[in-house]
Design a protein around this motif. Structure first.
Motif, PDB file in Angstrom:
ATOM      1  N   ALA A   2       0.832  -1.196   0.000  1.00  0.00           N
ATOM      2  CA  ALA A   2       0.000   0.000   0.000  1.00  0.00           C
ATOM      3  C   ALA A   2       0.870   1.251   0.000  1.00  0.00           C
ATOM      4  CB  ALA A   2      -0.910   0.004   1.224  1.00  0.00           C
ATOM      5  N   GLU A   3       0.464   2.225  -0.790  1.00  0.00           N
ATOM      6  CA  GLU A   3       1.165   3.503  -0.833  1.00  0.00           C
ATOM      7  C   GLU A   3       0.597   4.408   0.251  1.00  0.00           C
ATOM      8  OE1 GLU A   3       1.572   5.359  -4.674  1.00  0.00           O
ATOM      9  OE2 GLU A   3       1.324   3.431  -5.647  1.00  0.00           O
ATOM     10  N   PRO A   4       1.349   5.421   0.663  1.00  0.00           N
ATOM     11  CA  PRO A   4       0.805   6.367   1.642  1.00  0.00           C
ATOM     12  C   PRO A   4      -0.502   6.947   1.127  1.00  0.00           C
ATOM     13  CG  PRO A   4       3.144   6.772   1.271  1.00  0.00           C
ATOM     14  CD  PRO A   4       2.707   5.742   0.265  1.00  0.00           C
ATOM     15  N   PHE A   5      -1.478   7.018   1.947  1.00  0.00           N
ATOM     16  CA  PHE A   5      -2.809   7.549   1.674  1.00  0.00           C
ATOM     17  C   PHE A   5      -3.665   6.615   0.816  1.00  0.00           C
ATOM     18  CE2 PHE A   5      -0.293  11.439   2.438  1.00  0.00           C
ATOM     19  CZ  PHE A   5      -0.964  11.906   3.556  1.00  0.00           C
ATOM     20  N   GLY A   6      -3.108   5.502   0.330  1.00  0.00           N
ATOM     21  CA  GLY A   6      -3.900   4.556  -0.449  1.00  0.00           C
ATOM     22  C   GLY A   6      -5.063   4.015   0.356  1.00  0.00           C
ATOM     23  N   ASN A   7      -4.793   3.650   1.610  1.00  0.00           N
ATOM     24  CA  ASN A   7      -5.866   3.148   2.477  1.00  0.00           C
ATOM     25  C   ASN A   7      -6.887   4.230   2.772  1.00  0.00           C
ATOM     26  OD1 ASN A   7      -5.180   0.412   2.876  1.00  0.00           O
ATOM     27  ND2 ASN A   7      -3.610   0.985   4.359  1.00  0.00           N
ATOM     28  N   GLU A   8      -6.394   5.429   3.039  1.00  0.00           N
ATOM     29  CA  GLU A   8      -7.282   6.532   3.397  1.00  0.00           C
ATOM     30  C   GLU A   8      -8.207   6.900   2.230  1.00  0.00           C
ATOM     31  OE1 GLU A   8      -6.919  10.920   5.491  1.00  0.00           O
ATOM     32  OE2 GLU A   8      -5.117   9.695   5.274  1.00  0.00           O
ATOM     33  N   LEU A   9      -7.654   7.025   1.027  1.00  0.00           N
ATOM     34  CA  LEU A   9      -8.465   7.367  -0.144  1.00  0.00           C
ATOM     35  C   LEU A   9      -9.445   6.240  -0.458  1.00  0.00           C
ATOM     36  CD1 LEU A   9      -9.072   9.369  -2.418  1.00  0.00           C
ATOM     37  CD2 LEU A   9      -7.270   8.264  -3.757  1.00  0.00           C
ATOM     38  N   ALA A  10      -8.981   5.008  -0.413  1.00  0.00           N
ATOM     39  CA  ALA A  10      -9.862   3.870  -0.686  1.00  0.00           C
ATOM     40  C   ALA A  10     -10.981   3.783   0.348  1.00  0.00           C
ATOM     41  CB  ALA A  10      -9.055   2.574  -0.713  1.00  0.00           C
ATOM     42  N   GLN A  20     -14.284  13.847   1.852  1.00  0.00           N
ATOM     43  CA  GLN A  20     -12.948  13.330   2.166  1.00  0.00           C
ATOM     44  C   GLN A  20     -12.188  12.961   0.895  1.00  0.00           C
ATOM     45  OE1 GLN A  20     -11.373  13.532   4.880  1.00  0.00           O
ATOM     46  NE2 GLN A  20      -9.636  12.168   4.602  1.00  0.00           N
ATOM     47  N   VAL A  21     -12.869  12.349  -0.073  1.00  0.00           N
ATOM     48  CA  VAL A  21     -12.228  12.019  -1.348  1.00  0.00           C
ATOM     49  C   VAL A  21     -11.710  13.300  -1.996  1.00  0.00           C
ATOM     50  CG1 VAL A  21     -12.662  11.209  -3.712  1.00  0.00           C
ATOM     51  CG2 VAL A  21     -13.478   9.864  -1.772  1.00  0.00           C
ATOM     52  N   THR A  22     -12.549  14.324  -2.008  1.00  0.00           N
ATOM     53  CA  THR A  22     -12.177  15.606  -2.611  1.00  0.00           C
ATOM     54  C   THR A  22     -10.986  16.219  -1.883  1.00  0.00           C
ATOM     55  OG1 THR A  22     -14.454  15.942  -3.317  1.00  0.00           O
ATOM     56  CG2 THR A  22     -13.043  17.889  -3.256  1.00  0.00           C
ATOM     57  N   ASN A  23     -11.001  16.180  -0.550  1.00  0.00           N
ATOM     58  CA  ASN A  23      -9.884  16.718   0.238  1.00  0.00           C
ATOM     59  C   ASN A  23      -8.584  15.986  -0.066  1.00  0.00           C
ATOM     60  OD1 ASN A  23     -11.435  18.653   1.511  1.00  0.00           O
ATOM     61  ND2 ASN A  23     -11.827  17.389   3.309  1.00  0.00           N
ATOM     62  N   LEU A  24      -8.638  14.678  -0.107  1.00  0.00           N
ATOM     63  CA  LEU A  24      -7.422  13.898  -0.372  1.00  0.00           C
ATOM     64  C   LEU A  24      -6.908  14.148  -1.792  1.00  0.00           C
ATOM     65  CD1 LEU A  24      -8.424  10.591   1.423  1.00  0.00           C
ATOM     66  CD2 LEU A  24      -6.501  12.092   2.027  1.00  0.00           C
ATOM     67  N   LEU A  25      -7.806  14.242  -2.744  1.00  0.00           N
ATOM     68  CA  LEU A  25      -7.384  14.530  -4.113  1.00  0.00           C
ATOM     69  C   LEU A  25      -6.769  15.925  -4.208  1.00  0.00           C
ATOM     70  CD1 LEU A  25     -10.312  12.962  -6.173  1.00  0.00           C
ATOM     71  CD2 LEU A  25      -7.988  12.048  -5.854  1.00  0.00           C
ATOM     72  N   GLY A  26      -7.263  16.839  -3.383  1.00  0.00           N
ATOM     73  CA  GLY A  26      -6.710  18.189  -3.337  1.00  0.00           C
ATOM     74  C   GLY A  26      -5.296  18.220  -2.777  1.00  0.00           C
ATOM     75  N   GLU A  27      -4.919  17.184  -2.051  1.00  0.00           N
ATOM     76  CA  GLU A  27      -3.566  17.072  -1.499  1.00  0.00           C
ATOM     77  C   GLU A  27      -2.648  16.300  -2.444  1.00  0.00           C
ATOM     78  OE1 GLU A  27      -3.816  15.466   2.456  1.00  0.00           O
ATOM     79  OE2 GLU A  27      -5.398  16.860   3.012  1.00  0.00           O
ATOM     80  N   ASN A  28      -3.111  16.136  -3.679  1.00  0.00           N
ATOM     81  CA  ASN A  28      -2.339  15.439  -4.717  1.00  0.00           C
ATOM     82  C   ASN A  28      -1.972  14.004  -4.345  1.00  0.00           C
ATOM     83  OD1 ASN A  28      -2.374  17.517  -6.630  1.00  0.00           O
ATOM     84  ND2 ASN A  28      -0.764  18.576  -5.489  1.00  0.00           N
ATOM     85  N   VAL A  29      -2.895  13.323  -3.704  1.00  0.00           N
ATOM     86  CA  VAL A  29      -2.721  11.911  -3.389  1.00  0.00           C
ATOM     87  C   VAL A  29      -2.725  11.133  -4.707  1.00  0.00           C
ATOM     88  CG1 VAL A  29      -3.894   9.929  -2.328  1.00  0.00           C
ATOM     89  CG2 VAL A  29      -3.777  12.095  -1.121  1.00  0.00           C
ATOM     90  N   ASN A  30      -1.925  10.101  -4.790  1.00  0.00           N
ATOM     91  CA  ASN A  30      -1.902   9.243  -5.968  1.00  0.00           C
ATOM     92  C   ASN A  30      -3.255   8.542  -6.087  1.00  0.00           C
ATOM     93  OD1 ASN A  30      -1.559   7.278  -7.923  1.00  0.00           O
ATOM     94  ND2 ASN A  30       0.242   6.351  -6.979  1.00  0.00           N
ATOM     95  N   VAL A  31      -4.019   8.907  -7.094  1.00  0.00           N
ATOM     96  CA  VAL A  31      -5.383   8.391  -7.255  1.00  0.00           C
ATOM     97  C   VAL A  31      -5.389   6.889  -7.549  1.00  0.00           C
ATOM     98  CG1 VAL A  31      -5.627   8.868  -9.726  1.00  0.00           C
ATOM     99  CG2 VAL A  31      -7.629   8.966  -8.263  1.00  0.00           C
ATOM    100  N   ASN A  32      -4.272   6.374  -8.042  1.00  0.00           N
ATOM    101  CA  ASN A  32      -4.176   4.943  -8.329  1.00  0.00           C
ATOM    102  C   ASN A  32      -3.412   4.172  -7.246  1.00  0.00           C
ATOM    103  OD1 ASN A  32      -5.597   4.681 -10.906  1.00  0.00           O
ATOM    104  ND2 ASN A  32      -3.989   6.019 -11.677  1.00  0.00           N
ATOM    105  N   ALA A  33      -3.205   4.817  -6.096  1.00  0.00           N
ATOM    106  CA  ALA A  33      -2.543   4.142  -4.978  1.00  0.00           C
ATOM    107  C   ALA A  33      -3.403   2.966  -4.521  1.00  0.00           C
ATOM    108  CB  ALA A  33      -2.339   5.113  -3.819  1.00  0.00           C
ATOM    109  N   GLN A  34      -2.746   1.904  -4.136  1.00  0.00           N
ATOM    110  CA  GLN A  34      -3.457   0.715  -3.669  1.00  0.00           C
ATOM    111  C   GLN A  34      -3.582   0.730  -2.154  1.00  0.00           C
ATOM    112  OE1 GLN A  34      -1.258  -2.604  -5.261  1.00  0.00           O
ATOM    113  NE2 GLN A  34      -2.218  -2.389  -7.257  1.00  0.00           N
ATOM    114  N   ASN A  35      -4.705   0.166  -1.697  1.00  0.00           N
ATOM    115  CA  ASN A  35      -4.879   0.022  -0.261  1.00  0.00           C
ATOM    116  C   ASN A  35      -4.152  -1.250   0.198  1.00  0.00           C
ATOM    117  OD1 ASN A  35      -6.553  -2.161  -0.931  1.00  0.00           O
ATOM    118  ND2 ASN A  35      -8.432  -1.148  -0.314  1.00  0.00           N
TER     119      ASN A  35
END
Length: 170
Positions: A2-10, A20-35
């Motif tokens: 799992a990448e950092p924030f992968g669990n949180e975004l998933a 929360q999805v919008t907030n995390l995407l606003g922090e440039n989280v890798n949208v394809n990160a795995q949980n």
């Protein structure tokens, strides 16, 4: 892994927590990160929430990425009958003719479950694939009949008949 924030975004996507999805995407989280289970936010999102799908896809989520079981989100969406989410996926060029590990197209899964509006919508995008057979040799029509989805079977039969007549004229 799992990448950092992968669990949180998933987790946020699975809960249907658009804020929360919008907030995390606003922090440039890798949208394809795995949980921790090797799945992306798009793969585990709450399927009945097309706006979450739209946000993830607009940020570059890969719509055709398959999980370890061989399913892409389009398979899950068709099986569950979420037409609005399916339309969003196709808007972002998800492959309507993507096979799962058993050779089923989304059309097969929707037909098996009896989701008439989803089957009708998919027929427009699978014109050349209506006669596609899965690894067991079954078409979507065969599955609709097997699972006693009469209205779906009739639609598929009618659609195949119309296409056969059109092909005979050409």
């Amino acid at each position: 892994m799992a990448e950092p924030f992968g669990n949180e975004l998933a987790s946020a996507a699975a809960r249907g927590d658009l804020a929360q999805v919008t907030n995390l995407l606003g922090e440039n989280v890798n949208v394809n990160a795995q949980n921790g289970f090797g799945r992306t936010a798009l793969q585990v999102m709450k399927l009945g929430n097309p706006e979450i799908a739209r946000r993830l896809l607009a940020r570059g989520a890969h719509p055709d990425l398959k999980d370890s079981a061989g399913f892409a989100v389009i398979h899950d969406t068709a099986r569950a009958g979420f037409l609005d989410t399916l339309q969003t996926l196709l808007e972002f060029r998800a492959d309507v003719n993507l096979e799962d590990q058993e050779g089923n197209l989304p059309l097969h899964l929707a037909a098996q479950e009896g989701h008439l509006p989803v089957v009708a919508f998919l027929l427009r995008g699978t014109a050349s694939k209506v006669s596609h057979r899965n690894k067991q040799g079954a078409t979507a029509y065969d599955l609709a009949r097997l699972y006693k989805r009469q209205a779906v079977a009739e639609l598929l039969q009618e659609s195949a008949g119309v296409r056969s007549e059109a092909a005979a004229r050409n």
